[in-house]
Design an enzyme around this catalytic site. Structure first.
Site, PDB file in Angstrom:
ATOM      1  N   THR A 285       0.760  -1.089  -0.061  1.00 43.13           N
ATOM      2  CA  THR A 285      -0.091   0.056  -0.031  1.00 43.13           C
ATOM      3  C   THR A 285       0.898   1.363   0.128  1.00 43.13           C
ATOM      4  O   THR A 285       1.695   1.327   1.013  1.00 43.13           O
ATOM      5  CB  THR A 285      -0.944  -0.073   1.199  1.00 43.13           C
ATOM      6  OG1 THR A 285      -1.905  -1.124   1.133  1.00 43.13           O
ATOM      7  CG2 THR A 285      -1.754   1.164   1.051  1.00 43.13           C
TER       8      THR A 285
ATOM      9  N   LYS B 172      -6.818   1.350  -3.610  1.00 45.11           N
ATOM     10  CA  LYS B 172      -6.645   0.972  -2.437  1.00 45.11           C
ATOM     11  C   LYS B 172      -6.512   1.848  -1.308  1.00 45.11           C
ATOM     12  O   LYS B 172      -7.206   1.518   0.126  1.00 45.11           O
ATOM     13  CB  LYS B 172      -5.109   0.150  -2.337  1.00 45.11           C
ATOM     14  CG  LYS B 172      -4.849  -0.246  -1.021  1.00 45.11           C
ATOM     15  CD  LYS B 172      -5.523  -1.578  -0.618  1.00 45.11           C
ATOM     16  CE  LYS B 172      -5.143  -2.227   0.807  1.00 45.11           C
ATOM     17  NZ  LYS B 172      -3.845  -2.846   0.935  1.00 45.11           N
TER      18      LYS B 172
ATOM     19  N   LYS C  49      -0.071   4.417   9.107  1.00 42.54           N
ATOM     20  CA  LYS C  49       0.494   4.648   7.804  1.00 42.54           C
ATOM     21  C   LYS C  49      -0.268   4.937   6.932  1.00 42.54           C
ATOM     22  O   LYS C  49      -0.218   5.931   6.327  1.00 42.54           O
ATOM     23  CB  LYS C  49       1.386   3.459   7.428  1.00 42.54           C
ATOM     24  CG  LYS C  49       2.027   3.395   5.985  1.00 42.54           C
ATOM     25  CD  LYS C  49       2.491   2.061   5.590  1.00 42.54           C
ATOM     26  CE  LYS C  49       1.604   0.900   5.737  1.00 42.54           C
ATOM     27  NZ  LYS C  49       0.893   0.854   4.211  1.00 42.54           N
TER      28      LYS C  49
END
Length: 314
Positions: A106, A182, A250
């Site tokens: 990601t 995503k 994150k």
């Protein structure tokens, strides 16, 4: 660690870089589908486990990738992906011309586009292919893959994609599109987990039967996939990490960066990020992301179920 084995014969060779809970399952799925799979991980024990299950092991990323048609990178973020590609013993200079690099991390779409350009300049293909589904689906070959890249990248990667995924969404011919999809998923997932933890701990504060709350909400309009999936961790008092707090520190951080660059407001994602940051700061960063409920309990004095499995982060 077992040394890189000799090529076991003709057929498609796939390398998997990163044999954690997701990467191991992806490697197993490709091996089960008949691909010749070579695995590498920074932890030798992870490679040994894959070798014990009949796979092949490599001592470096470059050694894993040198004969591979498909190199699947299953690491955490863009920086780690860049290291897999271009760091010491990286795969970019070891891959054979025409091979495809499948990036499952990601990351910011801009980072994906930059890496793709550098990889393609070497005569290789790059598939931007972040994943969703968790370790159990990875082991069964039932992931969802959100992919973008050239037609050649898709064609070369197809045997691996078919083995690893129940659904492969082809989202465009430009790297970065898969990453952007995503990040939309992660925005929703992060907010939904935070909402689920807020709701179940609010129920605890009111003295409600939490098992009954779970039963009622999962049969009602307020349910979400994340409520249904994460609240059982809270009910069991088991915060063993299946997806950690730090993942959403994150990922929602990336969402904030993307939104700021577009001058687009994301207030719900911002509020959720603050809760993940608070949980990390309280020592729960490596615990399951359902630990947000523990943070709400700590702030409010609510009592949640406990278990001997509960991490002692508080």
């Amino acid at each position: 660690m077992s040394p890189l084995a000799e090529n076991s014969g003709p057929g498609i060779i796939a390398a998997v870089i990163g044999l954690g809970s997701m990467g191991l399952g992806m490697a197993q799925s490709m091996k089960r589908a008949g691909l010749d799979v070579v695995g590498y991980d920074i932890t030798p024990a992870a490679v040994d486990r894959f070798v014990a299950e009949g796979g092949r092991g490599a001592a470096t990323p470059a050694a894993a990738a040198k004969d591979a048609d498909i190199v699947v990178s299953v690491v955490v973020n863009g920086a780690q992906t860049e290291a897999v590609l271009f760091g010491p013993q990286g795969v970019a200079n070891a891959m054979k011309p025409g091979a495809v690099f499948v990036s499952s991390a990601t990351m910011d779409p801009a980072v994906a586009r930059d890496l793709a350009g550098r990889v393609e300049a070497l005569g290789l293909h790059y598939l931007d292919a972040p994943i969703s589904g968790g370790a159990a689906k990875a082991a069964r070959g039932e992931l969802t893959i959100m992919a973008s890249g050239s037609g050649q990248a898709f064609d070369t990667a197809r045997p691996g994609l078919d083995a690893m995924a129940a659904k492969v969404y082809e989202l465009g011919d430009e790297a970065g599109k898969g990453a952007a999809f995503k990040m939309i998923n992660q925005l929703l997932a992060g907010v939904h987990i935070a909402a689920a933890c807020e709701a179940i701990t609010f129920a605890a504060k009111q003295g409600l039967d939490l098992d009954k709350v779970y039963e009622v909400i999962t049969a009602s309009a307020g349910n979400s996939w994340m409520f249904e999936n994460r609240v059982p961790h809270v009910l069991a008092g088991d915060y063993t990490p299946l997806s950690s707090i730090e993942i959403f520190v994150k990922d929602l951080g990336i969402v904030q960066d993307m939104a700021r660059s577009e001058r687009y407001p994301v207030p719900l994602a911002a509020a959720a990020l603050q809760m993940y940051l608070a949980a990390s700061g309280a020592g729960m960063g490596r615990d399951d992301d359902s630990s947000l409920a523990r943070l709400y309990a700590k702030l409010s004095g609510a009592e949640l179920p406990s278990s001997t499995k509960e991490p002692q982060s508080l």
